[in-house]
Motif scaffolding. Structure first.
Motif, mmCIF file in Angstrom:
data_model
loop_
_atom_site.group_PDB
_atom_site.id
_atom_site.type_symbol
_atom_site.label_atom_id
_atom_site.label_comp_id
_atom_site.label_asym_id
_atom_site.label_seq_id
_atom_site.Cartn_x
_atom_site.Cartn_y
_atom_site.Cartn_z
ATOM 1 N N ALA A 1 -5.453 2.651 -2.445
ATOM 2 C CA ALA A 1 -4.998 1.625 -1.933
ATOM 3 C C ALA A 1 -5.773 0.715 -1.184
ATOM 4 C CB ALA A 1 -3.790 2.120 -1.117
ATOM 5 N N GLY A 2 -6.838 1.177 -0.514
ATOM 6 C CA GLY A 2 -7.725 0.440 0.502
ATOM 7 C C GLY A 2 -8.364 -0.512 -0.616
ATOM 8 N N PRO A 3 -9.078 -0.187 -1.583
ATOM 9 C CA PRO A 3 -9.750 -1.175 -2.632
ATOM 10 C C PRO A 3 -8.723 -1.911 -3.157
ATOM 11 C CG PRO A 3 -10.714 0.788 -2.813
ATOM 12 C CD PRO A 3 -9.769 1.170 -1.889
ATOM 13 N N VAL A 4 -7.424 -1.754 -3.630
ATOM 14 C CA VAL A 4 -6.651 -2.540 -4.288
ATOM 15 C C VAL A 4 -6.217 -3.683 -3.217
ATOM 16 C CG1 VAL A 4 -3.933 -2.542 -5.073
ATOM 17 C CG2 VAL A 4 -5.647 -1.108 -5.688
ATOM 18 N N LEU A 5 -6.155 -3.367 -1.919
ATOM 19 C CA LEU A 5 -5.444 -4.368 -0.877
ATOM 20 C C LEU A 5 -6.795 -5.219 -0.560
ATOM 21 C CD1 LEU A 5 -2.832 -4.881 0.486
ATOM 22 C CD2 LEU A 5 -2.773 -3.014 -0.945
ATOM 23 N N PHE A 6 -7.818 -4.719 -0.481
ATOM 24 C CA PHE A 6 -9.138 -5.464 -0.419
ATOM 25 C C PHE A 6 -8.989 -6.600 -1.645
ATOM 26 C CE2 PHE A 6 -13.424 -6.751 -1.227
ATOM 27 C CZ PHE A 6 -13.912 -6.666 0.235
ATOM 28 N N VAL A 7 -9.083 -6.262 -2.791
ATOM 29 C CA VAL A 7 -8.848 -7.225 -3.783
ATOM 30 C C VAL A 7 -7.791 -8.248 -3.951
ATOM 31 C CG1 VAL A 7 -8.779 -7.601 -6.299
ATOM 32 C CG2 VAL A 7 -10.180 -5.625 -5.400
ATOM 33 N N PHE A 8 -6.645 -7.804 -3.352
ATOM 34 C CA PHE A 8 -5.616 -8.521 -3.313
ATOM 35 C C PHE A 8 -5.885 -9.374 -2.077
ATOM 36 C CE2 PHE A 8 -1.299 -9.602 -1.486
ATOM 37 C CZ PHE A 8 -0.851 -9.888 -2.651
ATOM 38 N N GLY A 9 -6.304 -9.017 -1.170
ATOM 39 C CA GLY A 9 -6.608 -9.958 0.097
ATOM 40 C C GLY A 9 -7.542 -11.103 -0.345
ATOM 41 N N ALA A 10 -8.740 -10.889 -1.093
ATOM 42 C CA ALA A 10 -9.494 -11.680 -1.536
ATOM 43 C C ALA A 10 -8.774 -12.756 -2.460
ATOM 44 C CB ALA A 10 -10.724 -10.873 -2.445
ATOM 45 N N VAL A 11 -8.003 -12.427 -3.245
ATOM 46 C CA VAL A 11 -7.284 -13.335 -4.067
ATOM 47 C C VAL A 11 -6.330 -13.989 -3.378
ATOM 48 C CG1 VAL A 11 -5.675 -13.508 -6.130
ATOM 49 C CG2 VAL A 11 -7.708 -11.789 -6.187
ATOM 50 N N VAL A 12 -5.588 -13.462 -2.437
ATOM 51 C CA VAL A 12 -4.633 -14.326 -1.575
ATOM 52 C C VAL A 12 -5.555 -15.323 -1.099
ATOM 53 C CG1 VAL A 12 -3.199 -14.107 0.576
ATOM 54 C CG2 VAL A 12 -3.054 -12.626 -1.445
ATOM 55 N N TYR A 13 -6.856 -14.892 -0.238
ATOM 56 C CA TYR A 13 -7.511 -15.862 0.507
ATOM 57 C C TYR A 13 -7.774 -17.059 -0.337
ATOM 58 C CZ TYR A 13 -10.608 -18.600 3.324
ATOM 59 O OH TYR A 13 -10.918 -19.842 3.938
ATOM 60 N N GLY B 1 0.940 -1.253 0.181
ATOM 61 C CA GLY B 1 -0.135 -0.028 0.116
ATOM 62 C C GLY B 1 0.952 1.224 0.118
ATOM 63 N N MET B 2 2.124 1.190 0.759
ATOM 64 C CA MET B 2 2.922 2.343 0.750
ATOM 65 C C MET B 2 3.576 2.621 -0.643
ATOM 66 S SD MET B 2 4.492 1.729 4.529
ATOM 67 C CE MET B 2 5.161 3.205 4.858
ATOM 68 N N TYR B 3 3.852 1.460 -1.160
ATOM 69 C CA TYR B 3 4.665 1.727 -2.583
ATOM 70 C C TYR B 3 3.783 2.202 -3.705
ATOM 71 C CZ TYR B 3 9.525 0.272 -1.772
ATOM 72 O OH TYR B 3 10.765 0.014 -1.381
ATOM 73 N N LEU B 4 2.551 1.680 -3.724
ATOM 74 C CA LEU B 4 1.393 2.043 -4.391
ATOM 75 C C LEU B 4 1.310 3.603 -4.139
ATOM 76 C CD1 LEU B 4 -0.751 1.295 -6.449
ATOM 77 C CD2 LEU B 4 -2.327 0.887 -4.480
ATOM 78 N N THR B 5 1.085 3.966 -2.875
ATOM 79 C CA THR B 5 1.036 5.416 -2.908
ATOM 80 C C THR B 5 1.911 6.220 -3.042
ATOM 81 O OG1 THR B 5 -0.414 4.954 -0.819
ATOM 82 C CG2 THR B 5 0.136 6.828 -0.950
ATOM 83 N N PHE B 6 3.228 5.848 -3.147
ATOM 84 C CA PHE B 6 4.317 6.580 -3.347
ATOM 85 C C PHE B 6 4.487 6.733 -4.858
ATOM 86 C CE2 PHE B 6 8.772 6.510 -4.775
ATOM 87 C CZ PHE B 6 9.278 7.619 -4.174
ATOM 88 N N TRP B 7 4.254 5.321 -5.569
ATOM 89 C CA TRP B 7 4.362 5.574 -7.132
ATOM 90 C C TRP B 7 3.188 6.637 -7.506
ATOM 91 C CZ3 TRP B 7 8.791 5.314 -8.994
ATOM 92 C CH2 TRP B 7 9.578 4.613 -8.442
ATOM 93 N N GLY C 1 -3.978 -1.402 3.607
ATOM 94 C CA GLY C 1 -4.052 -0.769 2.472
ATOM 95 C C GLY C 1 -3.981 0.831 2.609
ATOM 96 N N VAL C 2 -5.093 1.037 3.587
ATOM 97 C CA VAL C 2 -5.575 2.149 4.073
ATOM 98 C C VAL C 2 -4.559 2.925 5.026
ATOM 99 C CG1 VAL C 2 -7.242 3.775 5.608
ATOM 100 C CG2 VAL C 2 -8.054 1.988 3.916
ATOM 101 N N ALA C 3 -4.024 2.288 5.855
ATOM 102 C CA ALA C 3 -3.130 2.665 6.880
ATOM 103 C C ALA C 3 -1.693 2.977 6.012
ATOM 104 C CB ALA C 3 -2.662 1.484 7.914
ATOM 105 N N GLY C 4 -1.330 1.975 5.155
ATOM 106 C CA GLY C 4 -0.094 2.298 4.539
ATOM 107 C C GLY C 4 -0.216 3.442 3.498
ATOM 108 N N ALA C 5 -1.199 3.957 2.958
ATOM 109 C CA ALA C 5 -1.408 5.085 2.405
ATOM 110 C C ALA C 5 -1.426 6.366 3.219
ATOM 111 C CB ALA C 5 -2.759 5.163 1.408
ATOM 112 N N ALA C 6 -2.158 6.234 4.266
ATOM 113 C CA ALA C 6 -2.114 7.208 5.376
ATOM 114 C C ALA C 6 -0.810 7.878 5.960
ATOM 115 C CB ALA C 6 -3.244 6.850 6.255
#
Ligand SMILES: Nc1ncnc2c1ncn2[C@@H]1O[C@H](COP(=O)(O)OP(=O)(O)OP(=O)(O)O)[C@@H](O)[C@H]1O
Ligand SMILES: [Mg+2]
Lengths: 288, 238
Positions: free
Chosen positions: A69-81, A47-53, A202-207
């Motif tokens: 970043a929140g939604p991206v990590l949400f989707v990433f988490g769903a896929v990982v699960y 999330g931090m790199y995403l925000t940075f880039w 994702g949210v925390a990373g961006a923030a």
């Protein structure tokens, strides 16, 4: 109280809000799935790199990136699960731990390969602005970040306590077969819980990127912090996450102000061990 | 008329242990069926297969015209086969009200949630003043009422009860059985497991005795009650 100490406490409370959100994500995943997600910090790093880039490439404000970043990590988490963890269900529990550990190593190394191990800093135009609170001068970004973390925590608590979705997640956490017999799709809830827990980082990373360096291993710091917070607040206790986060933030900030050098991490571990020794169920937790 | 539930050659087990060795039975809409048998005979295992908590190893389960043998549990609830499981499996930290509301989780039952709630509370008036207490704080008998109530909230076509009287004070057992009779009289199909078989058999049109994972005797509840072998084995009558 000296101005320095006061400043430390305020800064601690403000960063504590982020610890609380990260730990809340970990706690949701643990509470519902019994998985301790060792990749939690590494996903925050994503999330931090995403925000940075996003900032570097298009000048997207990091606080705006929360909504990306929140939604991206949400989707990433769903896929990982779905693809990594769900196939492990029903096998020994340590398999899932190992998967998250492996994922953490993979993500960290991938970041190192793609972005180099360099520390990077995202400089917004308002990075140097400060606000005076009593005798203390607090960076504006710290306050924004705290408010963002608090808002995200509030939204999650609302969803969990007040909505049908939240009720179904709590039901699965408490009694999975009972939930299935109510018509709840347990696998779907597992996926959602992992996705929501991931969205938290994702949210925390961006923030945090407006004032926190970005590097491939930056997640470790937050991993440790969130484990300590979860232990402080009680494993599985949602409100305990926020309280634990604030407490840890303050303790670390005061420690950093009065202890020499890099005692911060040492202090975190000391708190971790102390809680495990004297109040293993956490401050709000009742039973293990 | 084709039956509401038709189980054909059901086999199931856990790991290396094979528990059910080909169970077959049928139940029509509006009927009460009772399955009796000793500890470990395979009664709960049969029910777990019906409700989708355990995947059968062989055989078919047809419910309301659909093959549910391999459906996940939540889809089976949607079709109207709702189980009150052994051990109740309530959500202990949630209020009684939330437990009941979760029974009406699916869209169809949710539309009629408040009517269902009223109905459940008229069956079990004692729950009315417990609505805001955590379900885990109730007595065993009251928890059983919540469990039955939660299942009713799902608007079942077939209500499946796994030993509703287990570990419950006799007075409450009576209340629960009276309500089961009322529900049956209202036309709800019920499949019941009991060790305490007198109650169960007397209100059943169909009954099966299960031993070591196989049905060894069947008939109407009355027939089984009058059978000397049943009386000797289960009712302690010589
Ligand atoms: N989860 C499980 N894992 C392994 N074996 C099991 C499991 N559940 C039940 N069994 C075994 O399967 C057999 C049948 O159990 P089941 O629960 O179906 O019996 P039952 O007829 O419901 O008995 P009871 O009256 O005691 O509830 C028993 O030998 C039991 O030990
Ligand atoms: Mg049983």
């Amino acid at each position: 109280m000296s101005a320095l100490l006061f400043e430390a406490v305020v800064a601690g409370v403000l960063l504590g809000g982020v610890y609380g959100l990260v730990a809340l994500g970990l706690n949701i995943i643990y509470g519902v799935l019994d998985i301790i997600n060792f990749a939690h910090g590494a996903m925050m790093m994503m999330g931090m790199y995403l925000t940075f880039w996003l900032f570097r490439a298009w000048g997207i404000d990091p606080y705006l990136s929360i909504f990306i970043a929140g939604p991206v990590l949400f989707v990433f988490g769903a896929v990982v699960y779905r693809f990594l963890l769900d196939p492990m269900r029903g096998t020994a529990l340590q398999n899932q731990f190992l998967v998250t550990l492996g994922l953490s190593l993979f993500l960290t190394n991938a970041a190192q390969a793609m972005f180099s191990p360099d520390f990077r800093v995202l400089q917004t135009s308002y990075a140097q602005e400060v606000v005076q609170i009593g005798p203390a001068f607090i960076p504006l970004t710290r306050i924004f970040t705290f408010l963002a973390a608090l808002a995200a925590t509030a939204v999650l608590l609302f969803i969990f306590q007040r909505t049908r979705l939240g009720r179904s997640i709590r039901a699965v956490a408490q009694q999975q077969d009972g939930a299935a017999l109510c018509g709840i799709d347990v696998r779907h809830v597992y996926t959602l819980a992992f996705a929501i827990g991931s969205a938290c980082v994702g949210v925390a990373g961006a923030a945090v990127t407006p004032f926190f360096y970005v590097s491939p291993t930056v997640g470790d710091v937050f991993n440790i912090a969130s484990f300590v917070v979860v232990v402080l607040g009680g494993l599985g206790s949602m409100s305990g996450s926020l309280l634990g986060g604030l407490l840890l933030g303050v303790a670390v900030a005061i420690g950093a102000a009065i202890l020499p050098g890099s005692f911060k991490e040492v202090l975190m571990f000391a708190i971790f061990l102390a809680v495990l020794l004297f109040k293993p169920t956490g401050l709000l937790g009742s039973k293990a | 008329m084709s039956s509401l539930l038709a189980v054909e050659d059901l086999q199931a087990g856990y790991g290396n242990l094979s528990v059910l060795h080909g169970i077959s039975f049928e139940l029509n809409a509006g009927e009460v069926g009772a399955m009796v048998g000793a500890n470990g005979a395979g009664k709960s295992t049969t029910l777990r297969c019906l409700s989708g908590l355990l995947r059968p190893r062989a055989g078919t389960i047809i419910f309301a015209g659909e093959d549910i043998s391999n459906l996940p549990a939540h889809r089976i609830v949607e079709l109207g086969l709702v189980q009150v499981p052994e051990g109740r499996l309530l959500f202990p930290a949630m209020s009684v009200r939330e437990n009941l509301m979760l029974g009406a989780f699916l869209p169809e039952p949710r539309k009629r949630m408040s009517q269902s709630m009223d109905a459940v509370l008229s069956y079990f008036p004692a729950l009315r003043e417990k609505l805001d207490l955590p379900a885990g704080s109730l007595s065993g008998g009251q928890q059983q009422m919540v469990a039955v109530g939660r299942a009713l909230m799902s608007r079942p076509k077939l209500l499946v009860l796994d030993e509703p009287s287990l570990g419950i004070a006799p007075l409450l057992v009576r209340e629960i059985f009276e309500n089961i009779e009322k529900l049956a009289a209202g036309g709800l199909a019920i499949l019941l497991i009991e060790q305490n078989i007198g109650n169960a058999l007397s209100l059943s049109q169909r009954a099966w005795v299960i031993e070591n994972g196989a049905i060894v005797m069947q008939g109407s509840g009355r027939e089984l009650l009058d059978d000397p072998r049943i009386q000797a084995a289960y009712l302690g009558i010589q």
